[in-house]
Write an enzyme that holds these catalytic residues in place. Structure first.
Site, PDB file in Angstrom:
ATOM      1  N   HIS A 137      37.731   9.750 -33.165  1.00 54.73           N
ATOM      2  CA  HIS A 137      39.149   9.651 -33.144  1.00 54.73           C
ATOM      3  C   HIS A 137      39.576   8.613 -34.248  1.00 54.73           C
ATOM      4  O   HIS A 137      40.706   8.858 -34.943  1.00 54.73           O
ATOM      5  CB  HIS A 137      39.584   9.246 -31.713  1.00 54.73           C
ATOM      6  CG  HIS A 137      40.930   9.047 -31.431  1.00 54.73           C
ATOM      7  ND1 HIS A 137      42.045  10.167 -31.365  1.00 54.73           N
ATOM      8  CD2 HIS A 137      41.635   7.852 -31.495  1.00 54.73           C
ATOM      9  CE1 HIS A 137      43.244   9.444 -31.016  1.00 54.73           C
ATOM     10  NE2 HIS A 137      42.806   8.260 -31.222  1.00 54.73           N
ATOM     11  N   GLU A 138      38.948   7.316 -33.849  1.00 57.61           N
ATOM     12  CA  GLU A 138      39.666   6.387 -35.037  1.00 57.61           C
ATOM     13  C   GLU A 138      39.369   6.581 -36.301  1.00 57.61           C
ATOM     14  O   GLU A 138      40.221   5.998 -37.174  1.00 57.61           O
ATOM     15  CB  GLU A 138      39.010   4.888 -34.446  1.00 57.61           C
ATOM     16  CG  GLU A 138      39.066   4.690 -32.966  1.00 57.61           C
ATOM     17  CD  GLU A 138      40.555   4.436 -32.659  1.00 57.61           C
ATOM     18  OE1 GLU A 138      41.401   4.139 -33.448  1.00 57.61           O
ATOM     19  OE2 GLU A 138      40.883   4.726 -31.259  1.00 57.61           O
ATOM     20  N   HIS A 141      42.098   8.778 -37.669  1.00 58.81           N
ATOM     21  CA  HIS A 141      43.454   7.859 -37.932  1.00 58.81           C
ATOM     22  C   HIS A 141      43.281   7.556 -39.591  1.00 58.81           C
ATOM     23  O   HIS A 141      44.399   7.686 -40.162  1.00 58.81           O
ATOM     24  CB  HIS A 141      43.735   6.574 -37.143  1.00 58.81           C
ATOM     25  CG  HIS A 141      44.300   7.064 -35.895  1.00 58.81           C
ATOM     26  ND1 HIS A 141      45.509   7.790 -35.584  1.00 58.81           N
ATOM     27  CD2 HIS A 141      43.701   6.861 -34.330  1.00 58.81           C
ATOM     28  CE1 HIS A 141      45.541   8.010 -34.302  1.00 58.81           C
ATOM     29  NE2 HIS A 141      44.586   7.193 -33.794  1.00 58.81           N
ATOM     30  N   GLU A 200      48.327  10.724 -32.704  1.00 55.12           N
ATOM     31  CA  GLU A 200      47.201  10.618 -31.832  1.00 55.12           C
ATOM     32  C   GLU A 200      46.772  12.197 -31.432  1.00 55.12           C
ATOM     33  O   GLU A 200      45.341  12.126 -31.484  1.00 55.12           O
ATOM     34  CB  GLU A 200      47.867  10.005 -30.331  1.00 55.12           C
ATOM     35  CG  GLU A 200      47.934   8.560 -30.442  1.00 55.12           C
ATOM     36  CD  GLU A 200      46.822   7.885 -30.678  1.00 55.12           C
ATOM     37  OE1 GLU A 200      45.628   7.978 -30.102  1.00 55.12           O
ATOM     38  OE2 GLU A 200      46.682   6.851 -31.474  1.00 55.12           O
TER      39      GLU A 200
END
Length: 265
Positions: A137-138, A141, A200
């Site tokens: 997920h990070e 980004h 997100e």
């Protein structure tokens, strides 16, 4: 008077034509008014300042796990970019993986691939596969250039009524100011909230796929977020730049079939 009234629309159109980019994997169009070099330079400075005071974990087993997960996911990301005509994007990443002594359940990936995981999230991830969901997920980004997108959005808010030339002439100073907000803790809820929620959700989708590409079962994401909720870390979505746990889990379940297509046991 009519020309003056129509100028803002023309201004925005010019910006979108000249600064429109496409997010890897999702294909979403985004507006980027700051260059990769600007973002990488500013984020590198912020990261060095952070690591200068951060306490690096002394747990060798957990540190090795973070590095292992980070290397697998970064390799999967680079393989995807190279295979899909995006090799030029790979040069923007100089991967680093760090586990720090911080009891907060959190992790982040700075533009350029600087990944930091707090020890406080490990009791909630519990497994390497769940940690991969967090790291994926990070990393998403960073791959989706969400930091640059947020800075660009704020530039438009601050200078949207001015001529394009005036905006660009002031961009350097404004970008440095905005970096403190994007890479720090000063996010503006009122302005940035809608974009952050969208980012997100996109990072969740991309992160699941990156984890799956790296050989981790994306289905563990549901149980991980359920544990996060039980741990009392949920914040009402209206007041947060992250979706609530219920909203996030629903979105994850929705995109899970897509992620599973990339998962090979």
């Amino acid at each position: 008077m009519k020309k003056l009234k129509t100028f803002p629309a023309i201004f925005v159109l010019v910006l979108f034509i000249t600064a429109c980019s496409t997010v890897a994997l999702t294909g979403r169009k985004q507006l980027l008014l700051v260059s990769d070099s600007e973002v990488l330079s500013l984020s590198s400075t912020s990261f060095k300042e952070y690591m200068a005071t951060a306490k690096v974990s002394t747990n060798k087993t957990n540190t090795a796990m973070v590095e292992r997960v980070g290397k697998k996911i970064s390799a999967a990301v680079e393989a995807y970019l190279n295979a899909n005509g995006l090799s030029a994007e790979v040069k923007n990443f100089a991967w680093e993986f760090h586990l720090v002594k911080d009891t907060t359940a959190n992790a982040f990936c700075m533009p350029g691939g600087k990944i930091v995981v707090n020890e406080g999230i490990l009791p909630i991830t519990k497994t390497e596969a769940a940690l991969a969901i967090v790291v994926g997920h990070e990393v998403a980004h960073a791959v989706a250039k969400h930091s640059a997108e947020r800075m660009s959005q704020q530039l438009l808010v601050s200078y949207g009524g001015q001529a394009l030339g005036a905006l660009l002439s002031k961009k350097s100073a404004a970008t440095q100011t905005l970096a403190g907000q994007v890479f720090g803790l000063g996010a503006n809820y009122a302005v940035m909230l809608p974009y952050s929620r969208s980012n997100e959700n996109e990072a969740d989708r991309m992160g699941l796929i990156f984890a799956a590409m790296a050989g981790y079962d994306p289905q563990v994401a549901v149980e991980f977020w359920q544990r996060m909720s039980q741990g009392g870390t949920s914040i009402p979505a209206f007041f947060s730049t992250h979706p609530s746990d219920a909203a996030r889990i629903a979105n994850i379940k929705k995109v899970m079939p897509e992620a599973l297509k990339y998962y090979k046991k």
